[in-house]
Design an enzyme around this catalytic site. Structure first.
Site, short mmCIF file in Angstrom:
data_model
loop_
_atom_site.label_atom_id
_atom_site.label_comp_id
_atom_site.label_asym_id
_atom_site.label_seq_id
_atom_site.Cartn_x
_atom_site.Cartn_y
_atom_site.Cartn_z
N GLU A 23 -9.93 26.63 48.12
CA GLU A 23 -8.53 26.28 47.88
C GLU A 23 -8.07 26.74 46.50
O GLU A 23 -6.92 27.15 46.33
CB GLU A 23 -8.36 24.77 48.02
CG GLU A 23 -8.57 24.27 49.44
CD GLU A 23 -8.74 22.78 49.52
OE1 GLU A 23 -7.94 22.12 50.19
OE2 GLU A 23 -9.69 22.27 48.90
N ARG B 199 -2.77 21.68 43.08
CA ARG B 199 -2.70 21.34 44.49
C ARG B 199 -2.01 19.99 44.62
O ARG B 199 -2.38 19.02 43.96
CB ARG B 199 -4.10 21.26 45.09
CG ARG B 199 -4.10 20.83 46.56
CD ARG B 199 -5.39 20.15 46.93
NE ARG B 199 -5.37 19.68 48.32
CZ ARG B 199 -6.19 18.75 48.80
NH1 ARG B 199 -7.07 18.17 47.99
NH2 ARG B 199 -6.13 18.36 50.05
N HIS C 258 -4.21 19.57 54.24
CA HIS C 258 -5.28 20.56 54.02
C HIS C 258 -4.76 21.97 54.25
O HIS C 258 -5.52 22.90 54.55
CB HIS C 258 -6.49 20.30 54.93
CG HIS C 258 -7.23 19.03 54.64
ND1 HIS C 258 -7.65 18.17 55.62
CD2 HIS C 258 -7.60 18.48 53.47
CE1 HIS C 258 -8.26 17.14 55.08
NE2 HIS C 258 -8.24 17.30 53.76
#
Length: 402
Positions: free
Chosen positions: A375, A86, A175
């Site tokens: 996520e 990420r 996000h």
């Protein structure tokens, strides 16, 4: 197997997935309060959860602890074939998952001034993982990519337009991986595609989603804009910074001030962690004020998006505070004067056991849900889908940076 690394500003989440079919989690690890005296680490393997409190100085040390823990539990890390990372800020350069190479790393570094709490941790995680797993494919998934659907009137600031063309100064939003996961879950399970999502944690933001796409979000050019956060100020009058410059503050001091010394920590002078503020609230007027300012700002953004969306089918809370803090959810909703929005007092305070849980009453005009974000699963799904394939985005980026 796939390893997914999710480095936050003060945390590291890791998951190992079996991808023989759909991604199936084999193990997960969470390291919180990195850089503080006592970091909290949690590992979940075969449904067995273990907790420890240790000192973790950096994200690199945290990743080394995760690998050591996985090996000690019998996980064969040599079966890891793909690692997903990420990355918070990719600017306008990355619109899709992108294979990591030297040029990609340098571009992520170039975005560090735009995400000073996050991109350094992302780079450190990538570099450490590439040293430990030099023979596997690494892919970066960018928080900013989900918000590329914003229209110009939503992402442009009222600055000279030349600043956008020359320096790409615009709202990017963050996000995005979490919002994409929440959007897809709500559409699949609840049949809802027009929602307001509150991602509330140490970093906090809100996103208005219509037809499954981001139409507005509270974070902007950097992850500093918007809500009150753990250590970040959120929205302030920019003239405050000019004023402080005139009174002896340096540029570096101001960067530290608004990113690391403000927010809940700055207002309370106690902690950036909402759990600590709850404990101190009864005895500390500063802790009480920090919580009230936090809730007020969230409610204001919800109200703004509700008023400007074509329709809102639900309000959704997610992330650390959003998923686990019933009193904060109640306080936020009590500040909203949305017709017949009512939380169920029993459902709201119960520990959330399902990944999607209704916490409003049956008569609430707008249903309110808690949806557990994932996520890491979203990243695993995205990089598995692109594994071995040359995407147009990848080819374009590499051509520009040869």
């Amino acid at each position: 197997m796939v390893l997914v690394l999710n480095a936050g500003s003060s945390s590291l989440k890791c998951s190992i997935f079996d991808t023989s079919n759909m991604p199936q989690r084999r193990a997960s690890f969470l390291v919180e309060r990195i850089g503080q005296e006592h970091a909290h680490v949690e590992s979940t393997i075969a449904d067995k959860v273990e907790h420890e409190d240790i000192h973790v100085a950096s994200h690199g040390v945290a990743l080394q602890w995760v690998i050591k823990k996985a090996v000690s539990k019998g996980i064969d890390i040599h079966k890891i074939q793909h690692i997903g990372h990420r990355v918070v800020h990719g600017g306008e350069y990355f619109l899709q998952p992108t294979r990591v190479n030297k040029a990609v790393i340098e571009q992520i570094r170039a975005c560090i001034p735009l995400a000073p709490l996050h991109n350094p941790a992302n780079v450190q995680g990538i570099m450490t993982a590439m040293e430990l797993f030099s023979q596997v494919e690494h892919t970066a998934v960018f928080d900013t990519s989900f918000h590329q659907s914003l229209s110009p009137e939503r992402y442009l600031y009222a600055l000279p337009i030349a600043l956008y063309h020359q320096h790409k100064i615009r709202k990017y939003g963050f996000h995005g991986t979490s919002y994409k996961y929440i959007s897809e879950r709500c559409k699949k399970v609840l049949k809802l595609s027009d929602i307001i999502v509150c991602h509330l944690g140490n970093g906090a933001s809100i996103c208005a989603i219509e037809n499954g796409a981001s139409v507005d979000t509270s974070m902007g050019f950097t992850p500093l804009q918007g809500l009150v956060m753990g250590t970040r100020s959120g929205d302030i009058d920019p003239s405050i910074l000019f004023y402080l410059l005139e009174h002896g503050y340096t540029q570096e001091q101001l960067v530290q001030l608004v990113n690391k010394k403000s927010g809940l920590k700055g207002l309370s002078e106690i902690s950036n962690d909402m759990r600590d503020l709850h404990k101190a609230r009864a005895q500390s007027t500063k802790a009480d004020m920090a919580i009230r300012v936090f809730c007020r700002r969230v409610a204001q953004y919800i109200g703004a998006y509700y008023a400007t969306m074509s329709r809102c089918q639900a309000l959704v809370f997610t992330a650390g505070i959003g998923e686990n803090d019933g009193p904060i959810r109640d306080e936020i909703c009590s500040l909203l004067h949305v017709p017949s929005l009512r939380l169920d007092p029993t459902s709201n305070v119960q520990k959330i056991k399902q990944d999607i849980q209704l916490i409003s009453t049956n008569t609430s005009h707008i249903p309110v849900y808690v949806v557990k974000t994932d996520e890491e699963f979203q990243i695993a799904k995205e990089i598995t889908g692109m594994s071995g394939a040359d995407t147009k985005e990848q080819d374009t980026f590499e051509a520009k940076h040869k």
